[in-house]
Design a protein around this motif. Structure first.
Motif, PDB file in Angstrom:
ATOM      1  N   THR A 102      43.800  46.524  45.962  1.00 19.45           N
ATOM      2  CA  THR A 102      43.131  45.033  45.777  1.00 19.45           C
ATOM      3  C   THR A 102      42.023  44.880  46.229  1.00 19.45           C
ATOM      4  OG1 THR A 102      45.541  43.427  45.074  1.00 19.45           O
ATOM      5  CG2 THR A 102      43.650  42.422  45.442  1.00 19.45           C
ATOM      6  N   ARG A 103      42.320  45.146  47.956  1.00 17.55           N
ATOM      7  CA  ARG A 103      41.227  44.949  49.026  1.00 17.55           C
ATOM      8  C   ARG A 103      40.014  46.256  48.565  1.00 17.55           C
ATOM      9  NH1 ARG A 103      44.382  45.938  52.925  1.00 17.55           N
ATOM     10  NH2 ARG A 103      43.640  48.099  52.861  1.00 17.55           N
ATOM     11  N   THR A 104      39.951  46.605  47.331  1.00 23.81           N
ATOM     12  CA  THR A 104      39.061  47.964  47.034  1.00 23.81           C
ATOM     13  C   THR A 104      38.779  47.633  45.855  1.00 23.81           C
ATOM     14  OG1 THR A 104      40.307  49.791  48.482  1.00 23.81           O
ATOM     15  CG2 THR A 104      38.753  50.528  46.469  1.00 23.81           C
ATOM     16  N   PHE A 105      39.431  46.800  45.039  1.00 21.63           N
ATOM     17  CA  PHE A 105      38.836  46.097  44.010  1.00 21.63           C
ATOM     18  C   PHE A 105      38.195  44.943  44.478  1.00 21.63           C
ATOM     19  CE2 PHE A 105      39.113  43.125  40.107  1.00 21.63           C
ATOM     20  CZ  PHE A 105      38.749  43.763  39.768  1.00 21.63           C
ATOM     21  N   GLY A 106      37.931  44.572  45.108  1.00 23.12           N
ATOM     22  CA  GLY A 106      37.201  43.326  45.749  1.00 23.12           C
ATOM     23  C   GLY A 106      35.832  43.838  46.290  1.00 23.12           C
ATOM     24  N   LYS A 107      36.089  44.436  46.965  1.00 31.11           N
ATOM     25  CA  LYS A 107      35.079  45.653  47.377  1.00 31.11           C
ATOM     26  C   LYS A 107      33.574  45.837  47.126  1.00 31.11           C
ATOM     27  CE  LYS A 107      33.612  49.351  50.552  1.00 31.11           C
ATOM     28  NZ  LYS A 107      34.628  50.182  51.426  1.00 31.11           N
ATOM     29  N   LEU A 108      34.459  46.733  45.455  1.00 32.52           N
ATOM     30  CA  LEU A 108      33.748  46.887  44.519  1.00 32.52           C
ATOM     31  C   LEU A 108      32.702  45.876  43.801  1.00 32.52           C
ATOM     32  CD1 LEU A 108      36.053  49.801  43.245  1.00 32.52           C
ATOM     33  CD2 LEU A 108      33.485  50.444  43.905  1.00 32.52           C
ATOM     34  N   ILE A 109      33.154  44.832  43.363  1.00 33.63           N
ATOM     35  CA  ILE A 109      33.249  43.932  42.955  1.00 33.63           C
ATOM     36  C   ILE A 109      32.116  43.145  43.232  1.00 33.63           C
ATOM     37  CG2 ILE A 109      33.185  41.213  42.273  1.00 33.63           C
ATOM     38  CD1 ILE A 109      36.266  41.864  41.265  1.00 33.63           C
ATOM     39  N   GLY A 110      31.757  42.594  45.274  1.00 38.36           N
ATOM     40  CA  GLY A 110      30.777  42.497  45.537  1.00 38.36           C
ATOM     41  C   GLY A 110      29.860  43.705  46.074  1.00 38.36           C
ATOM     42  N   GLU A 111      30.072  44.790  46.358  1.00 38.04           N
ATOM     43  CA  GLU A 111      28.899  45.533  46.145  1.00 38.04           C
ATOM     44  C   GLU A 111      28.436  45.718  44.882  1.00 38.04           C
ATOM     45  OE1 GLU A 111      30.870  49.519  46.466  1.00 38.04           O
ATOM     46  OE2 GLU A 111      30.975  48.761  48.507  1.00 38.04           O
ATOM     47  N   HIS A 112      28.569  45.145  43.540  1.00 40.53           N
ATOM     48  CA  HIS A 112      27.856  45.068  42.312  1.00 40.53           C
ATOM     49  C   HIS A 112      27.226  43.891  41.951  1.00 40.53           C
ATOM     50  CE1 HIS A 112      29.230  49.653  42.536  1.00 40.53           C
ATOM     51  NE2 HIS A 112      29.167  49.575  41.933  1.00 40.53           N
ATOM     52  N   GLY A 113      27.665  42.966  42.718  1.00 39.83           N
ATOM     53  CA  GLY A 113      27.301  41.468  42.483  1.00 39.83           C
ATOM     54  C   GLY A 113      28.010  40.564  40.798  1.00 39.83           C
ATOM     55  N   LEU A 114      29.194  41.607  41.449  1.00 36.13           N
ATOM     56  CA  LEU A 114      29.951  40.716  39.500  1.00 36.13           C
ATOM     57  C   LEU A 114      30.461  39.343  39.991  1.00 36.13           C
ATOM     58  CD1 LEU A 114      32.010  44.375  38.283  1.00 36.13           C
ATOM     59  CD2 LEU A 114      29.744  43.171  37.840  1.00 36.13           C
ATOM     60  N   PRO A 115      31.159  38.944  39.170  1.00 40.42           N
ATOM     61  CA  PRO A 115      31.838  37.578  40.011  1.00 40.42           C
ATOM     62  C   PRO A 115      32.515  37.143  40.542  1.00 40.42           C
ATOM     63  CG  PRO A 115      31.537  36.909  37.483  1.00 40.42           C
ATOM     64  CD  PRO A 115      30.518  38.710  37.956  1.00 40.42           C
ATOM     65  N   PRO A 116      33.173  36.781  40.911  1.00 45.06           N
ATOM     66  CA  PRO A 116      34.584  36.971  41.709  1.00 45.06           C
ATOM     67  C   PRO A 116      35.609  36.628  40.708  1.00 45.06           C
ATOM     68  CG  PRO A 116      34.121  35.173  42.637  1.00 45.06           C
ATOM     69  CD  PRO A 116      33.117  35.542  41.759  1.00 45.06           C
ATOM     70  N   ILE A 117      36.703  38.213  40.237  1.00 44.15           N
ATOM     71  CA  ILE A 117      37.397  38.220  39.848  1.00 44.15           C
ATOM     72  C   ILE A 117      38.864  39.077  40.427  1.00 44.15           C
ATOM     73  CG2 ILE A 117      36.443  38.192  37.233  1.00 44.15           C
ATOM     74  CD1 ILE A 117      37.171  40.714  37.199  1.00 44.15           C
ATOM     75  N   ARG A 118      39.820  38.134  39.362  1.00 45.82           N
ATOM     76  CA  ARG A 118      41.264  39.081  40.446  1.00 45.82           C
ATOM     77  C   ARG A 118      41.224  40.361  39.879  1.00 45.82           C
ATOM     78  NH1 ARG A 118      45.562  35.973  38.662  1.00 45.82           N
ATOM     79  NH2 ARG A 118      44.806  35.448  36.749  1.00 45.82           N
ATOM     80  N   LEU A 119      42.225  40.850  40.225  1.00 44.91           N
ATOM     81  CA  LEU A 119      42.409  42.892  39.637  1.00 44.91           C
ATOM     82  C   LEU A 119      43.578  42.378  38.464  1.00 44.91           C
ATOM     83  CD1 LEU A 119      42.397  46.008  39.965  1.00 44.91           C
ATOM     84  CD2 LEU A 119      44.480  46.058  40.797  1.00 44.91           C
TER      85      LEU A 119
END
Length: 177
Positions: free
Chosen positions: A51-68
Motif C-alpha cells: 500500500t505504501r509503495t503504491f501510494g509513493k508511485l501515485i505521488g511520483e507520477h502526479g496521479l490523483p489519490p486512489i486506494r490500491l
C-alpha cells in the motif's frame, strides 16, 4: 484460476526472472514462500508495504489519490466497458451473486446501458425485417416508382386540403363536397 492477457503474462515472467536473481544472491537464506510478490529474501510482502509503495508511485507520477483496492474496481469497470459479459466479470471478481456485480458496476457505466439499448433496438429492427416464421428478410418497398401523369395522394391532399381516405374514415367533421 485467473485468465491473463499476454502483456500481463510477460510482465509476470520478467518479475519471476528478477526473483530468481534475488534467490541466487541470497543463496541458502532465501525463503521459498510460494508467493508471487515477496520481499527480496523471498518472505511474504507485508500488506501495508504494498500500500505504501503504491501510494509513493501515485505521488511520483502526479496521479490523483486512489486506494490500491480502487484498481479492482477500475479493472471491472474497464472490462464491462470493453464489452465483457457481466457473468464473466462476476467470476473474475469472485462475487457470489451476479446481482452484487450488476448493482455495483452497471450504474457506474452509463455507456454500458446505452450500448445495451442500442443492441436491443438493433435486434428489434432486424427482427422486424424478417418474414414471420422464416429467416428471410422482407424486400424493401420501392418508393421511387410513381405513376406518370398522376399526382400522389400527398400532392392531392395539399391541393384540395382534404384527405384522400373514404369520408367515413375521416377523423373529425366530414368535409362537404
Amino acid at each position: 484460476m485467473i485468465a491473463l492477457d499476454r502483456t500481463t503474462v510477460a510482465a509476470l515472467g520478467a518479475h519471476r526472472d528478477r526473483q530468481r536473481s534475488e534467490r541466487r544472491l541470497h543463496g541458502e537464506s532465501y525463503s521459498e514462500s510460494g508467493y508471487v510478490f515477496t520481499s527480496t529474501n523471498g518472505d511474504p510482502m507485508a500488506p501495508d508495504r504494498l500500500t505504501r509503495t503504491f501510494g509513493k508511485l501515485i505521488g511520483e507520477h502526479g496521479l490523483p489519490p486512489i486506494r490500491l483496492h480502487d484498481l479492482r474496481h477500475g479493472a471491472a469497470t474497464l472490462a464491462l466497458a470493453a464489452g465483457v459479459e457481466l457473468k464473466v466479470v462476476q467470476e473474475m471478481l469472485g462475487h457470489s451473486s451476479i446481482v452484487l456485480t450488476a448493482d455495483t458496476y452497471t450504474s457506474v457505466l452509463p455507456e454500458v446501458a446505452h450500448k445495451a439499448a442500442e443492441k436491443t433496438a438493433a435486434h428489434v429492427l432486424k427482427a422486424g425485417r424478417l418474414v414471420p416464421g422464416t429467416k428471410r428478410t422482407r424486400r424493401r418497398a420501392s418508393t421511387s416508382k410513381k405513376r406518370r401523369g398522376r399526382k400522389s395522394r400527398a400532392d392531392r391532399r395539399v391541393r384540395t386540403g382534404r384527405s384522400s381516405a373514404h369520408p367515413n374514415r375521416q377523423i373529425g367533421r366530414p368535409q362537404r363536397r
